[in-house]
Design a protein around this motif. Sequence first.
Motif, short mmCIF file in Angstrom:
data_model
loop_
_atom_site.label_atom_id
_atom_site.label_comp_id
_atom_site.label_asym_id
_atom_site.label_seq_id
_atom_site.Cartn_x
_atom_site.Cartn_y
_atom_site.Cartn_z
N VAL A 23 -6.62 2.79 0.98
CA VAL A 23 -5.53 3.76 0.99
C VAL A 23 -5.35 4.27 2.42
CG1 VAL A 23 -4.78 6.00 0.13
CG2 VAL A 23 -5.98 4.44 -1.38
N THR A 24 -4.11 4.30 2.88
CA THR A 24 -3.84 4.82 4.21
C THR A 24 -4.12 6.33 4.24
OG1 THR A 24 -1.53 5.35 3.76
CG2 THR A 24 -2.00 3.12 4.56
N PRO A 25 -4.45 6.89 5.39
CA PRO A 25 -4.70 8.33 5.47
C PRO A 25 -3.50 9.16 4.97
CG PRO A 25 -5.50 7.28 7.45
CD PRO A 25 -4.74 6.22 6.67
N GLU A 26 -2.30 8.69 5.26
CA GLU A 26 -1.10 9.41 4.80
C GLU A 26 -1.04 9.45 3.27
OE1 GLU A 26 3.08 7.74 4.63
OE2 GLU A 26 3.19 9.03 6.40
N ASN A 27 -1.26 8.30 2.63
CA ASN A 27 -1.23 8.26 1.16
C ASN A 27 -2.39 9.02 0.55
OD1 ASN A 27 1.18 6.88 0.83
ND2 ASN A 27 0.21 4.88 0.94
N ALA A 28 -3.54 9.01 1.19
CA ALA A 28 -4.67 9.77 0.68
C ALA A 28 -4.34 11.25 0.67
CB ALA A 28 -5.92 9.50 1.52
N GLY A 29 -3.75 11.73 1.74
CA GLY A 29 -3.36 13.14 1.80
C GLY A 29 -2.33 13.51 0.75
N ARG A 30 -1.37 12.63 0.53
CA ARG A 30 -0.34 12.89 -0.49
C ARG A 30 -0.92 12.82 -1.88
NH1 ARG A 30 3.98 8.75 1.15
NH2 ARG A 30 4.65 9.09 -0.98
N SER A 31 -1.93 12.01 -2.10
CA SER A 31 -2.53 11.87 -3.42
C SER A 31 -3.43 13.04 -3.78
CB SER A 31 -3.36 10.58 -3.51
OG SER A 31 -2.54 9.46 -3.38
N SER A 32 -3.95 13.72 -2.78
CA SER A 32 -4.93 14.77 -3.07
C SER A 32 -4.42 16.19 -2.84
CB SER A 32 -6.18 14.54 -2.21
OG SER A 32 -5.86 14.55 -0.85
N ARG A 33 -3.17 16.34 -2.49
CA ARG A 33 -2.67 17.70 -2.29
C ARG A 33 -2.27 18.30 -3.65
NH1 ARG A 33 2.59 15.21 -0.34
NH2 ARG A 33 3.97 15.67 -2.06
N PRO A 34 -2.31 19.63 -3.75
CA PRO A 34 -1.95 20.27 -5.03
C PRO A 34 -0.49 20.11 -5.37
CG PRO A 34 -2.82 21.89 -3.44
CD PRO A 34 -2.77 20.57 -2.76
N GLN A 49 0.80 -1.23 0.00
CA GLN A 49 0.00 0.00 0.00
C GLN A 49 0.84 1.28 0.00
OE1 GLN A 49 -2.71 -0.43 3.30
NE2 GLN A 49 -4.16 -1.53 2.05
N GLU A 50 2.07 1.19 -0.47
CA GLU A 50 2.89 2.39 -0.58
C GLU A 50 2.49 3.13 -1.85
OE1 GLU A 50 6.99 1.32 -0.61
OE2 GLU A 50 6.85 0.19 1.24
N GLY A 76 -9.80 19.29 -15.12
CA GLY A 76 -9.75 19.04 -13.69
C GLY A 76 -9.42 17.58 -13.40
N LEU A 77 -8.98 17.34 -12.18
CA LEU A 77 -8.61 15.99 -11.74
C LEU A 77 -9.37 15.63 -10.48
CD1 LEU A 77 -4.78 16.45 -12.19
CD2 LEU A 77 -6.29 15.14 -13.68
N ILE A 78 -9.78 14.38 -10.39
CA ILE A 78 -10.47 13.87 -9.21
C ILE A 78 -9.58 12.78 -8.62
CG2 ILE A 78 -12.56 12.76 -8.34
CD1 ILE A 78 -13.94 13.90 -10.91
N PRO A 79 -8.91 13.07 -7.50
CA PRO A 79 -7.97 12.08 -6.94
C PRO A 79 -8.68 10.96 -6.19
CG PRO A 79 -8.04 14.03 -5.56
CD PRO A 79 -8.91 14.31 -6.76
N LEU A 80 -7.96 9.89 -5.96
CA LEU A 80 -8.37 8.73 -5.15
C LEU A 80 -9.39 7.83 -5.82
CD1 LEU A 80 -8.42 10.37 -1.65
CD2 LEU A 80 -6.59 9.06 -2.71
N GLY A 81 -9.53 7.94 -7.14
CA GLY A 81 -10.31 6.98 -7.90
C GLY A 81 -11.78 6.91 -7.56
N SER A 82 -12.45 6.01 -8.25
CA SER A 82 -13.88 5.83 -8.02
C SER A 82 -14.27 4.36 -8.05
CB SER A 82 -14.69 6.58 -9.08
OG SER A 82 -14.45 6.02 -10.35
N THR A 83 -13.29 3.49 -7.92
CA THR A 83 -13.58 2.06 -7.98
C THR A 83 -13.44 1.41 -6.61
OG1 THR A 83 -11.30 1.58 -8.60
CG2 THR A 83 -12.87 1.88 -10.39
N GLY A 84 -13.44 2.22 -5.56
CA GLY A 84 -13.41 1.70 -4.21
C GLY A 84 -12.03 1.55 -3.61
N GLU A 85 -10.98 1.89 -4.36
CA GLU A 85 -9.64 1.71 -3.79
C GLU A 85 -9.36 2.67 -2.65
OE1 GLU A 85 -8.72 4.43 -7.36
OE2 GLU A 85 -10.07 2.78 -6.95
N PHE A 86 -10.14 3.74 -2.55
CA PHE A 86 -9.95 4.68 -1.45
C PHE A 86 -10.14 4.01 -0.08
CE2 PHE A 86 -14.32 5.00 -2.83
CZ PHE A 86 -15.03 4.89 -1.65
N LEU A 87 -10.86 2.89 -0.06
CA LEU A 87 -11.05 2.18 1.19
C LEU A 87 -9.77 1.51 1.69
CD1 LEU A 87 -14.50 0.55 0.42
CD2 LEU A 87 -14.05 2.48 1.94
#
Length: 64
Positions: free
Chosen positions: A53-64, A19-20, A40-51
């Motif tokens: 993803v660690t909070p740290e990686n979610a933050g890194r994936s969605s920052r500008p 999960q890195e 525009g971009l929508i981070p963290l997908g829409s196929t359920g993988e956000f479930l």
Amino acid sequence: MKKFRGTYTVLISLHRRRQEGDEAALRHLVDFQIAEGIHGLIPLGSTGEFLSVTPENAGRSSRP
């Protein structure tokens, strides 16, 4: 409220083992989308993988 217009890409969450987040691959994908004219971009997908993803990686994936 501002209306969203144009074309948006839903980004998948790119991961290596354990999960890195693969930040280099994500940056490459984002740069490609911008170069091709996406509005525009929508981070963290829409196929359920956000479930999975660690909070740290979610933050890194969605920052500008």
